[in-house]
Design a protein around this motif. Structure first.
Motif, PDB file in Angstrom:
ATOM      1  N   LEU A  94      39.764  40.673 -39.546  1.00  0.00           N
ATOM      2  CA  LEU A  94      39.801  40.089 -38.205  1.00  0.00           C
ATOM      3  C   LEU A  94      39.399  38.620 -38.241  1.00  0.00           C
ATOM      4  CD1 LEU A  94      40.239  40.606 -35.180  1.00  0.00           C
ATOM      5  CD2 LEU A  94      37.803  41.196 -35.019  1.00  0.00           C
ATOM      6  N   THR A  95      38.352  38.308 -38.968  1.00  0.00           N
ATOM      7  CA  THR A  95      37.914  36.910 -39.080  1.00  0.00           C
ATOM      8  C   THR A  95      39.007  36.048 -39.682  1.00  0.00           C
ATOM      9  OG1 THR A  95      35.593  37.556 -39.300  1.00  0.00           O
ATOM     10  CG2 THR A  95      36.206  35.367 -40.114  1.00  0.00           C
ATOM     11  N   SER A  96      39.645  36.547 -40.732  1.00  0.00           N
ATOM     12  CA  SER A  96      40.732  35.800 -41.375  1.00  0.00           C
ATOM     13  C   SER A  96      41.893  35.577 -40.421  1.00  0.00           C
ATOM     14  CB  SER A  96      41.214  36.552 -42.616  1.00  0.00           C
ATOM     15  OG  SER A  96      42.338  35.911 -43.184  1.00  0.00           O
ATOM     16  N   LEU A  97      42.269  36.619 -39.671  1.00  0.00           N
ATOM     17  CA  LEU A  97      43.380  36.496 -38.728  1.00  0.00           C
ATOM     18  C   LEU A  97      43.041  35.521 -37.600  1.00  0.00           C
ATOM     19  CD1 LEU A  97      44.461  40.237 -38.532  1.00  0.00           C
ATOM     20  CD2 LEU A  97      45.863  38.354 -39.402  1.00  0.00           C
ATOM     21  N   GLU A  98      41.812  35.567 -37.106  1.00  0.00           N
ATOM     22  CA  GLU A  98      41.384  34.648 -36.043  1.00  0.00           C
ATOM     23  C   GLU A  98      41.447  33.204 -36.533  1.00  0.00           C
ATOM     24  OE1 GLU A  98      38.283  37.490 -33.537  1.00  0.00           O
ATOM     25  OE2 GLU A  98      37.544  36.232 -35.177  1.00  0.00           O
ATOM     26  N   GLU A  99      41.038  32.976 -37.776  1.00  0.00           N
ATOM     27  CA  GLU A  99      41.095  31.623 -38.340  1.00  0.00           C
ATOM     28  C   GLU A  99      42.540  31.156 -38.488  1.00  0.00           C
ATOM     29  OE1 GLU A  99      38.935  31.986 -41.959  1.00  0.00           O
ATOM     30  OE2 GLU A  99      36.960  31.815 -41.002  1.00  0.00           O
ATOM     31  N   GLN A 100      43.437  32.052 -38.903  1.00  0.00           N
ATOM     32  CA  GLN A 100      44.844  31.685 -39.041  1.00  0.00           C
ATOM     33  C   GLN A 100      45.481  31.383 -37.689  1.00  0.00           C
ATOM     34  OE1 GLN A 100      47.203  34.127 -41.989  1.00  0.00           O
ATOM     35  NE2 GLN A 100      45.278  35.271 -42.118  1.00  0.00           N
ATOM     36  N   VAL A 101      45.153  32.183 -36.684  1.00  0.00           N
ATOM     37  CA  VAL A 101      45.664  31.932 -35.330  1.00  0.00           C
ATOM     38  C   VAL A 101      45.169  30.584 -34.834  1.00  0.00           C
ATOM     39  CG1 VAL A 101      45.480  32.658 -32.915  1.00  0.00           C
ATOM     40  CG2 VAL A 101      45.971  34.345 -34.692  1.00  0.00           C
ATOM     41  N   TYR A 102      43.890  30.325 -35.005  1.00  0.00           N
ATOM     42  CA  TYR A 102      43.290  29.069 -34.549  1.00  0.00           C
ATOM     43  C   TYR A 102      43.921  27.875 -35.258  1.00  0.00           C
ATOM     44  CZ  TYR A 102      39.631  25.603 -33.628  1.00  0.00           C
ATOM     45  OH  TYR A 102      38.947  24.470 -33.260  1.00  0.00           O
ATOM     46  N   THR A 103      44.107  27.985 -36.569  1.00  0.00           N
ATOM     47  CA  THR A 103      44.678  26.885 -37.346  1.00  0.00           C
ATOM     48  C   THR A 103      46.070  26.524 -36.861  1.00  0.00           C
ATOM     49  OG1 THR A 103      43.389  27.484 -39.301  1.00  0.00           O
ATOM     50  CG2 THR A 103      45.341  26.133 -39.667  1.00  0.00           C
ATOM     51  N   LEU A 104      46.871  27.528 -36.531  1.00  0.00           N
ATOM     52  CA  LEU A 104      48.211  27.273 -36.010  1.00  0.00           C
ATOM     53  C   LEU A 104      48.161  26.755 -34.575  1.00  0.00           C
ATOM     54  CD1 LEU A 104      50.458  30.218 -37.242  1.00  0.00           C
ATOM     55  CD2 LEU A 104      50.668  27.802 -37.832  1.00  0.00           C
TER      56      LEU A 104
END
Length: 435
Positions: A94-104
């Motif tokens: 979840l943390t990884s996915l949240e970071e990827q969403v935020y980065t995009l």
């Protein structure tokens, strides 16, 4: 920063708006963003279910032990341990996915307002209105970079580009004598007018941290245009908008305190990397310049009325300075990263025979507020929601000064070239004519 729920529920609207701004790879970015968001929501649900199951099992273990069902209790303990391991895995995912969403998400610009015209370049901007007559200059009239060399003490320059180049480099002029006094007069006049219009004067820092640059959308979009103090990891401000708007970062504003109207004078610093050509001569484009900025924080339903009011206010300054001007509504391709709607004000530069941009007035809607976490609490409902932020140049000095010098040239009775100072500035600078 855009909001994921809006993009998810309005995918086609979002894509059409991004196409209007000519965002490269918009479709691919949005598709990837929504896919990651779907994975994030699925992961969040599985994590919530796993934690709920783990908590339920933990309660069951005590009951099993009391009932003497040791074997079942041990099995439950083993399952609980497995659930905790799974919860840790899901949490990391979840943390990884949240970071990827935020980065995009932070790479996407604000969506343009429906009134923004189609277009790619400044040539496609819409002329909203034009005000004032272009002056007819006397024979022998000059552009400002030729004028400035003959009105200082003992025939010296009132604006010295060579001296600034010696001290610092190109784009850092030195203002001398009456040149410096006109600069000070413009700053004082603009601040006084802002105060009378209900803007609270702010004197902010002229260096900012990364969080402030992110909050107003300069980072990560414009880091290449900003001067960076590497030792302290601080940026020199490109405009007073940045520190003044960041006064309200992580703030919940009381509804009774709205609207917020601030004004501030600062020097501004821009690297202007990649700028070249005849259009950057003299005062037309500098690395350091002075500007008075107006900043507003408004309830969403009031922000576009506020934008029109700000446009009228800036036009009033130009009228007071007796400068012919025009107002442009910027097209999608010429808009700033964070803006939803921008009006540019341009003055006519008679000595150059061209229009010079002197102000941009923009509504950012919730784009900056979302980054800033700038909200207000409704008095009746008690709910918090994002505010709208707006700002405008009121005004940037270099091209205003260029237009004043060029447009007000006249020949004295003695046959000498002189420059008339606008009447509203005379009380601030103390002289009526440069000669």
């Amino acid at each position: 920063m855009l909001q994921i729920p809006f993009i998810r529920e309005n995918k086609e609207v979002t894509l059409a708006a991004l196409r209007k701004k000519h965002v490269a790879n918009a479709e691919a970015t949005v598709e990837q963003l929504l896919s990651l968001d779907s994975q994030r929501r699925d992961t969040q649900k599985e994590l919530d279910d796993t934690l709920a199951r783990s908590n339920a099992m933990a309660k069951e273990i005590g009951g099993l032990m009391k009932a003497g069902k040791k074997e079942e209790a041990e099995a439950a303990k083993a399952e609980t341990a497995n659930l905790k391991v799974r919860a840790k895995e899901l949490g990391d995912t979840l943390t990884s996915l949240e970071e990827q969403v935020y980065t995009l998400l932070v790479t996407l610009p604000n969506l343009p307002h429906s009134s923004v015209p189609e277009g790619r370049t400044a040539d496609d901007n819409e002329v909203v209105l034009e005000h004032g007559d272009k002056p007819q200059l006397p024979e022998g009239a000059k552009p400002h970079w030729e004028l400035i060399g003959q009105f200082g003490p003992n025939g010296s320059a009132i604006i010295d580009f060579e001296l600034g180049n010696k001290i610092t480099g190109a784009g850092f002029p030195v203002y001398r004598g009456k040149g410096a006094r006109i600069q000070r007069a413009l700053i004082n006049f603009f601040l006084q007018q802002a105060s009378e219009a209900g803007y609270l004067e702010i004197q902010p820092p002229i260096v900012i941290n990364e969080a402030s640059g992110f909050g107003t959308g300069q980072l990560p979009d414009k880091e290449g245009q900003m001067y960076f103090a590497t030792e302290d990891k601080l940026y020199l401000i490109p405009t007073a908008e940045v520190p003044i708007t960041n006064l309200y970062r992580d703030v919940i504003v009381a509804e009774t305190d709205l609207p917020i109207k601030n004004a501030g004078y600062t020097p501004c610093f821009r690297r202007e990397a990649g700028s070249w050509g005849a259009h950057v001569r003299g005062l037309n484009r500098l690395h350091q310049f002075d500007k008075v900025e107006i900043v507003r924080v408004e309830k969403p339903e009031n922000s576009y009325a506020a934008l029109e009011e700000m446009s009228q206010y800036v036009q009033g300054l130009l009228q007071a300075l007796e400068l012919p001007y025009r107002v442009l509504r910027l097209c999608g391709g010429d808009m700033g990263f964070a803006s939803a709607l921008t009006y540019d004000m341009e003055v006519w530069s008679a000595g150059q025979g061209r229009w010079l941009e002197v102000s941009s007035v923009s509504n950012f809607e919730t784009f900056q507020a979302n980054r800033l976490k700038l909200r207000y609490k409704e008095d009746r409902a008690g709910k918090t929601q994002l505010l709208h932020t707006l700002n405008g140049s009121a005004l940037a000095l270099p091209r205003i000064l260029a237009a004043i010098l060029e447009n007000n040239q006249f020949i004295t009775d003695e046959g000498k070239l002189a420059i008339r100072i606008p009447k509203v500035l005379v009380p601030y600078c103390g002289f009526e004519v440069l000669e």
